[in-house]
Design a protein around this motif. Structure first.
Motif, short mmCIF file in Angstrom:
data_model
loop_
_atom_site.label_atom_id
_atom_site.label_comp_id
_atom_site.label_asym_id
_atom_site.label_seq_id
_atom_site.Cartn_x
_atom_site.Cartn_y
_atom_site.Cartn_z
N PHE A 36 0.86 -1.19 -0.13
CA PHE A 36 0.13 -0.03 -0.02
C PHE A 36 0.76 1.34 0.07
O PHE A 36 1.95 1.39 0.72
CB PHE A 36 -1.00 0.14 1.27
CG PHE A 36 -1.64 1.22 1.52
CD1 PHE A 36 -2.68 1.48 0.85
CD2 PHE A 36 -1.14 2.26 2.49
CE1 PHE A 36 -3.47 2.88 0.79
CE2 PHE A 36 -1.93 3.42 2.49
CZ PHE A 36 -3.26 3.77 1.73
N ILE A 37 0.62 2.26 -1.02
CA ILE A 37 1.32 3.50 -0.88
C ILE A 37 0.52 4.61 -0.27
O ILE A 37 0.80 5.17 0.48
CB ILE A 37 1.94 3.96 -2.37
CG1 ILE A 37 2.95 2.72 -2.84
CG2 ILE A 37 2.34 5.13 -2.23
CD1 ILE A 37 3.22 2.97 -4.30
N LYS A 38 -0.74 4.65 -1.04
CA LYS A 38 -1.83 5.76 -0.65
C LYS A 38 -3.06 5.59 -0.99
O LYS A 38 -3.21 4.83 -1.98
CB LYS A 38 -0.98 7.35 -0.89
CG LYS A 38 -1.37 7.39 -2.39
CD LYS A 38 -0.40 8.63 -2.97
CE LYS A 38 -1.07 9.93 -2.04
NZ LYS A 38 -0.40 11.04 -2.15
N THR A 39 -4.00 6.53 -0.62
CA THR A 39 -5.28 6.56 -1.25
C THR A 39 -5.68 8.03 -1.27
O THR A 39 -5.19 8.75 -0.67
CB THR A 39 -6.46 5.80 -0.09
OG1 THR A 39 -7.48 5.83 -0.92
CG2 THR A 39 -6.39 6.40 0.99
N TRP A 40 -6.48 8.37 -2.26
CA TRP A 40 -7.17 9.46 -2.37
C TRP A 40 -8.52 9.65 -2.60
O TRP A 40 -8.84 8.59 -3.32
CB TRP A 40 -6.22 10.75 -3.22
CG TRP A 40 -6.32 10.52 -4.53
CD1 TRP A 40 -7.30 11.04 -5.36
CD2 TRP A 40 -5.42 9.76 -5.42
NE1 TRP A 40 -7.18 10.74 -6.77
CE2 TRP A 40 -6.04 10.12 -6.72
CE3 TRP A 40 -4.35 9.05 -5.17
CZ2 TRP A 40 -5.24 9.14 -7.94
CZ3 TRP A 40 -3.57 8.46 -6.38
CH2 TRP A 40 -4.12 8.70 -7.52
N GLY A 41 -9.48 10.66 -2.40
CA GLY A 41 -10.58 10.83 -2.49
C GLY A 41 -11.47 10.36 -1.44
O GLY A 41 -11.26 9.53 -0.72
N HIS A 42 -12.70 10.60 -1.65
CA HIS A 42 -13.88 10.08 -0.86
C HIS A 42 -15.31 10.50 -1.57
O HIS A 42 -15.35 10.97 -2.75
CB HIS A 42 -13.84 10.65 0.62
CG HIS A 42 -13.97 12.02 0.76
ND1 HIS A 42 -13.06 12.95 0.66
CD2 HIS A 42 -15.04 13.11 0.83
CE1 HIS A 42 -13.19 14.36 0.80
NE2 HIS A 42 -14.29 14.14 0.98
N HIS A 43 -16.40 9.94 -1.12
CA HIS A 43 -17.51 10.20 -1.68
C HIS A 43 -17.97 11.81 -1.66
O HIS A 43 -17.77 12.68 -0.58
CB HIS A 43 -18.88 9.55 -1.02
CG HIS A 43 -19.90 9.64 -1.74
ND1 HIS A 43 -21.04 10.45 -1.53
CD2 HIS A 43 -20.40 8.85 -2.92
CE1 HIS A 43 -21.96 10.06 -2.30
NE2 HIS A 43 -21.61 9.04 -3.35
N GLY A 63 1.76 11.23 -18.33
CA GLY A 63 1.56 10.40 -17.36
C GLY A 63 0.37 10.25 -16.22
O GLY A 63 0.65 9.94 -15.21
N HIS A 64 -0.55 11.08 -16.67
CA HIS A 64 -1.44 11.65 -15.63
C HIS A 64 -2.43 10.32 -15.47
O HIS A 64 -2.72 9.50 -16.34
CB HIS A 64 -2.58 12.92 -16.23
CG HIS A 64 -1.66 14.10 -16.13
ND1 HIS A 64 -1.91 15.12 -17.17
CD2 HIS A 64 -0.60 14.50 -15.15
CE1 HIS A 64 -1.06 16.03 -16.54
NE2 HIS A 64 -0.31 15.79 -15.40
N PHE A 78 -5.41 13.64 -12.40
CA PHE A 78 -4.57 13.67 -11.38
C PHE A 78 -3.20 13.58 -11.97
O PHE A 78 -2.85 12.72 -12.74
CB PHE A 78 -4.92 12.71 -10.35
CG PHE A 78 -6.33 12.71 -10.03
CD1 PHE A 78 -6.67 13.60 -8.62
CD2 PHE A 78 -7.17 12.18 -10.30
CE1 PHE A 78 -8.06 13.65 -8.16
CE2 PHE A 78 -8.67 12.40 -9.96
CZ PHE A 78 -9.08 13.03 -8.75
N ASP A 79 -1.97 13.88 -11.04
CA ASP A 79 -0.91 13.21 -11.46
C ASP A 79 -0.96 12.16 -10.49
O ASP A 79 -1.86 11.55 -9.85
CB ASP A 79 0.18 14.41 -10.82
CG ASP A 79 0.10 14.63 -9.24
OD1 ASP A 79 -0.31 13.96 -8.38
OD2 ASP A 79 0.83 15.41 -8.82
N GLN A 80 0.13 11.19 -10.62
CA GLN A 80 0.47 9.90 -10.06
C GLN A 80 0.40 9.99 -8.69
O GLN A 80 0.46 8.54 -7.94
CB GLN A 80 1.52 9.13 -10.82
CG GLN A 80 1.10 8.70 -12.09
CD GLN A 80 2.11 7.73 -12.79
OE1 GLN A 80 2.63 6.78 -11.99
NE2 GLN A 80 2.07 7.71 -14.18
N ASP A 81 0.67 11.11 -8.16
CA ASP A 81 0.68 11.22 -6.41
C ASP A 81 -0.60 11.68 -5.85
O ASP A 81 -0.98 11.78 -4.78
CB ASP A 81 1.64 12.17 -6.02
CG ASP A 81 2.98 11.82 -6.09
OD1 ASP A 81 3.51 10.47 -5.96
OD2 ASP A 81 4.03 12.54 -6.51
#
Length: 181
Positions: A36-43, A63-64, A78-81
């Protein structure tokens, strides 16, 4: 419930998590070995918020990360981060996205009709991954506005290096091939 998985050129794995009423509504990023690296976003409906992130594609010259945020009727970039870049609403109610190496951007809309997302037509829109400009449109060949509750059209899309477009149609259970002239 995950709706899509995409592996970037460097091997990182991106998962769209939020299909079928799942309240996660997020993108999850893992390393190529599954850590696991990260997560982003929510409802939600704001920038970097999702309502059914239905598909992901990563590519083009920058590379978006392109997310088909279907129930918000937009593509988010998004960017990849996970940093939000832009949201595009000109692609209808996106079910699938694909970005070619030359920045050609393919978006399928399998749901729009007179009752769901009025003003848009089911089909495949072709544009630019750099600025979201539109170039061409292929209407859903099974478009039947008389039955506005029916879902048809491409829920999966990809193009080859020669420009042929392959669409996996969920309603009629067909794989279609399109060649633009």
């Amino acid at each position: 419930m995950p709706s899509s998985v995409f592996v970037a050129r460097n091997g990182d794995i991106f998962v769209g998590d939020g299909h079928g009423g799942n309240t996660n509504a997020r993108i999850v990023k893992f390393s190529k070995d599954g850590k696991f690296i990260k997560t982003w976003g929510h409802h939600g409906s704001g920038p970097a918020e999702f309502d059914q992130p239905h598909d992901i594609s990563i590519g083009g010259s920058q590379g978006h990360v392109f997310v088909a945020d279907r129930s918000n009727s937009r593509v988010q970039v998004f960017d990849q981060d996970g940093n939000f870049i832009v949201a595009w609403k000109q692609f209808g109610r996106p079910s699938a996205v694909f970005v070619a190496k030359d920045d050609t951007f393919y978006v399928s809309d399998s749901q729009s009709n007179s009752k769901v997302n009025p003003g848009y037509t089911r089909g495949i829109t072709i544009g630019s991954a750099k600025d979201g400009s539109l170039r061409a449109f292929i209407p859903d060949p099974d478009l039947d506005q008389a039955d506005a509750t029916r879902i048809s059209g491409a829920s999966g899309i990809v193009a080859d290096t020669k420009g042929a477009i392959y669409a996996a149609d969920v309603g009629p259970h067909k794989l279609r091939k399109y060649i633009l002239k």
